[in-house]
Design a protein around this motif. Sequence first.
Motif, mmCIF file in Angstrom:
data_model
loop_
_atom_site.group_PDB
_atom_site.id
_atom_site.type_symbol
_atom_site.label_atom_id
_atom_site.label_comp_id
_atom_site.label_asym_id
_atom_site.label_seq_id
_atom_site.Cartn_x
_atom_site.Cartn_y
_atom_site.Cartn_z
ATOM 1 N N MET A 1 0.692 -1.209 -0.089
ATOM 2 C CA MET A 1 0.054 -0.048 -0.061
ATOM 3 C C MET A 1 0.951 1.203 0.086
ATOM 4 N N LYS A 2 0.270 2.287 -0.684
ATOM 5 C CA LYS A 2 1.321 3.460 -0.894
ATOM 6 C C LYS A 2 0.223 4.761 -0.315
ATOM 7 N N LYS A 3 1.001 5.443 0.258
ATOM 8 C CA LYS A 3 0.223 6.885 0.784
ATOM 9 C C LYS A 3 0.972 7.867 0.819
ATOM 10 N N THR A 4 0.288 8.967 0.424
ATOM 11 C CA THR A 4 1.334 10.324 0.205
ATOM 12 C C THR A 4 0.742 11.277 1.443
ATOM 13 N N TYR A 5 1.957 11.955 2.110
ATOM 14 C CA TYR A 5 1.590 12.828 3.282
ATOM 15 C C TYR A 5 2.264 13.925 2.993
ATOM 16 N N GLN A 6 1.573 15.144 3.363
ATOM 17 C CA GLN A 6 2.041 16.484 3.368
ATOM 18 C C GLN A 6 3.039 16.625 4.515
ATOM 19 N N ILE A 7 4.295 17.433 4.009
ATOM 20 C CA ILE A 7 5.129 17.404 4.891
ATOM 21 C C ILE A 7 5.609 19.034 4.987
ATOM 22 N N GLU A 8 6.711 19.337 6.109
ATOM 23 C CA GLU A 8 6.984 20.629 5.957
ATOM 24 C C GLU A 8 8.573 20.549 6.546
ATOM 25 N N VAL A 9 9.109 20.952 5.537
ATOM 26 C CA VAL A 9 10.830 20.906 5.691
ATOM 27 C C VAL A 9 11.365 21.925 5.157
ATOM 28 N N ASP A 10 12.435 22.463 5.878
ATOM 29 C CA ASP A 10 12.924 23.862 5.316
ATOM 30 C C ASP A 10 13.970 23.889 4.276
ATOM 31 N N CYS A 11 14.646 22.647 3.987
ATOM 32 C CA CYS A 11 15.574 22.639 2.887
ATOM 33 C C CYS A 11 15.896 21.187 2.313
ATOM 34 N N ALA A 12 16.471 21.299 1.103
ATOM 35 C CA ALA A 12 16.238 20.016 0.367
ATOM 36 C C ALA A 12 17.229 18.946 1.306
ATOM 37 N N ASN A 13 18.243 19.410 1.734
ATOM 38 C CA ASN A 13 19.277 18.334 2.727
ATOM 39 C C ASN A 13 18.195 17.969 3.615
ATOM 40 N N GLY A 14 17.618 18.631 4.423
ATOM 41 C CA GLY A 14 16.660 18.297 5.413
ATOM 42 C C GLY A 14 15.463 17.154 4.797
ATOM 43 N N ASP A 49 0.858 -1.761 9.788
ATOM 44 C CA ASP A 49 -0.159 -0.661 10.211
ATOM 45 C C ASP A 49 0.342 0.379 9.875
ATOM 46 N N PRO A 50 -0.148 1.095 8.787
ATOM 47 C CA PRO A 50 0.288 2.448 8.404
ATOM 48 C C PRO A 50 0.398 3.510 9.477
ATOM 49 N N LYS A 51 -0.631 3.635 10.384
ATOM 50 C CA LYS A 51 -0.997 4.582 11.466
ATOM 51 C C LYS A 51 0.298 4.318 12.257
ATOM 52 N N ALA A 52 0.662 3.217 12.631
ATOM 53 C CA ALA A 52 1.673 2.929 13.676
ATOM 54 C C ALA A 52 2.974 3.113 13.059
ATOM 55 N N VAL A 53 3.161 2.776 11.841
ATOM 56 C CA VAL A 53 4.595 3.029 11.126
ATOM 57 C C VAL A 53 4.746 4.467 10.759
ATOM 58 N N MET A 54 3.795 5.182 10.384
ATOM 59 C CA MET A 54 4.041 6.689 10.303
ATOM 60 C C MET A 54 4.115 7.304 11.666
#
Length: 72
Positions: A1-14, A49-54
Amino acid sequence: MKKTYQIEVDCANGANLMEEAAKKTEGVESAVVNFMTQKMIVEFREGSDPKAVMKAVLKNCKKVEDDCEIYL
């Protein structure tokens, strides 16, 4: 199963650090972080379990990039 999540990160290295941390998390088959779109695509191992893994992914990502966020 694949899921997409919105993230927030400041730089490409991060984003690279987050991707590596996600890939090392138990239950993750593969992970791709796109800094430009601020998205993380995670493929889960069968039977996990996707929730636990995330939750574990977020914890691991916070270790390498403490000001990152994953919107679960």
